[in-house]
Design an enzyme around this catalytic site. Structure first.
Site, short mmCIF file in Angstrom:
data_model
loop_
_atom_site.label_atom_id
_atom_site.label_comp_id
_atom_site.label_asym_id
_atom_site.label_seq_id
_atom_site.Cartn_x
_atom_site.Cartn_y
_atom_site.Cartn_z
N SER A 48 87.03 60.75 55.97
CA SER A 48 87.12 59.59 56.87
C SER A 48 88.34 59.71 57.77
O SER A 48 88.29 59.37 58.95
CB SER A 48 87.19 58.29 56.07
OG SER A 48 86.03 58.12 55.31
N LYS A 99 96.12 46.63 54.06
CA LYS A 99 95.73 47.65 55.04
C LYS A 99 94.41 47.24 55.67
O LYS A 99 93.37 47.21 55.01
CB LYS A 99 95.54 48.99 54.30
CG LYS A 99 96.04 50.17 55.06
CD LYS A 99 96.04 51.44 54.23
CE LYS A 99 94.67 51.86 53.78
NZ LYS A 99 94.66 53.10 53.00
N ARG A 108 85.89 66.99 46.48
CA ARG A 108 85.90 68.06 47.50
C ARG A 108 86.86 69.18 47.13
O ARG A 108 86.49 70.33 47.12
CB ARG A 108 86.33 67.48 48.87
CG ARG A 108 85.30 66.62 49.53
CD ARG A 108 85.92 65.79 50.62
NE ARG A 108 86.85 64.81 50.06
CZ ARG A 108 87.44 63.85 50.74
NH1 ARG A 108 87.26 63.75 52.02
NH2 ARG A 108 88.23 63.00 50.15
N HIS A 133 79.85 61.16 52.22
CA HIS A 133 79.55 59.99 51.37
C HIS A 133 78.04 59.85 51.18
O HIS A 133 77.56 59.60 50.07
CB HIS A 133 80.09 58.71 52.02
CG HIS A 133 81.58 58.64 52.13
ND1 HIS A 133 82.23 58.29 53.30
CD2 HIS A 133 82.56 58.88 51.22
CE1 HIS A 133 83.54 58.29 53.09
NE2 HIS A 133 83.77 58.66 51.85
#
Ligand code: ADP
Length: 155
Positions: free
Chosen positions: A128, A41, A90, A17
């Site tokens: 993450s 969440k 990615r 990031h």
């Protein structure tokens, strides 16, 4: 000044990031890192702690600010007067996802453009979720986080 929004969960914020933010600063005069709050969440790191740690990390960088938002990213961007959404790519899986998001966001607001930067090859495997998994098994996660980023976590 051209402003961009870098939205995400950032749970945690990784070197991947940070690299997108640094490279984004070559394109944009200001970047708002915006943590999307998902009522369903709770996540791993409490949102308040994610904000605190990122503000501390970028406290000497006036071109970066950190915020949270509820609801749709394009609505938040519009409220802030931001016309560019910055994202990182990615893998082909990211590609499918980002393409879909960019398409929906363009349909919601055609004035807002998504700009995608490709990851640095050596950061492509950092996510993450992998970092959370490593932390869960007691690994020191600092090598995956940008230098100077410290989360205060209980337990
Ligand atoms: P989200 O939950 O919205 O996918 P993330 O916090 O996982 O949010 O990621 C925010 C953005 O950063 C996404 O565009 C994601 O593809 C990108 N990103 C995550 N990890 C990397 C990395 N290692 N290199 C480049 N971009 C990354």
């Amino acid at each position: 000044m051209t402003k961009a929004l870098f939205p995400g969960s950032f749970d945690p914020f990784t070197r991947g990031h940070a690299d997108i933010v640094q490279r984004g600063l070559r394109l944009f005069g200001h970047i708002t890192i915006a943590i999307g709050i998902n009522e369903q969440k709770q996540g791993w790191i409490p949102v308040g702690e994610r904000v605190r740690a990122l503000r501390e990390l970028y406290k000497d960088e006036p071109r970066i600010s950190v915020d949270t938002y509820n609801g749709l990213t394009v609505d938040y961007a519009r409220q802030q007067g931001i016309r560019f959404i910055l994202r990182g790519l990615r893998t082909h899986k990211d590609y499918e996802y980002e393409l879909g998001m960019a398409d929906v966001n363009r349909q919601l607001d055609s004035d807002i453009e998504t700009v995608v930067l490709f990851t640095e090859a050596n950061l492509a495997n950092i996510s993450s979720s992998v970092v959370r998994e490593l932390a869960h098994f007691g690994h020191d996660i600092h090598r995956w986080l940008p230098e100077g980023l410290e989360y205060r976590l209980k337990g």
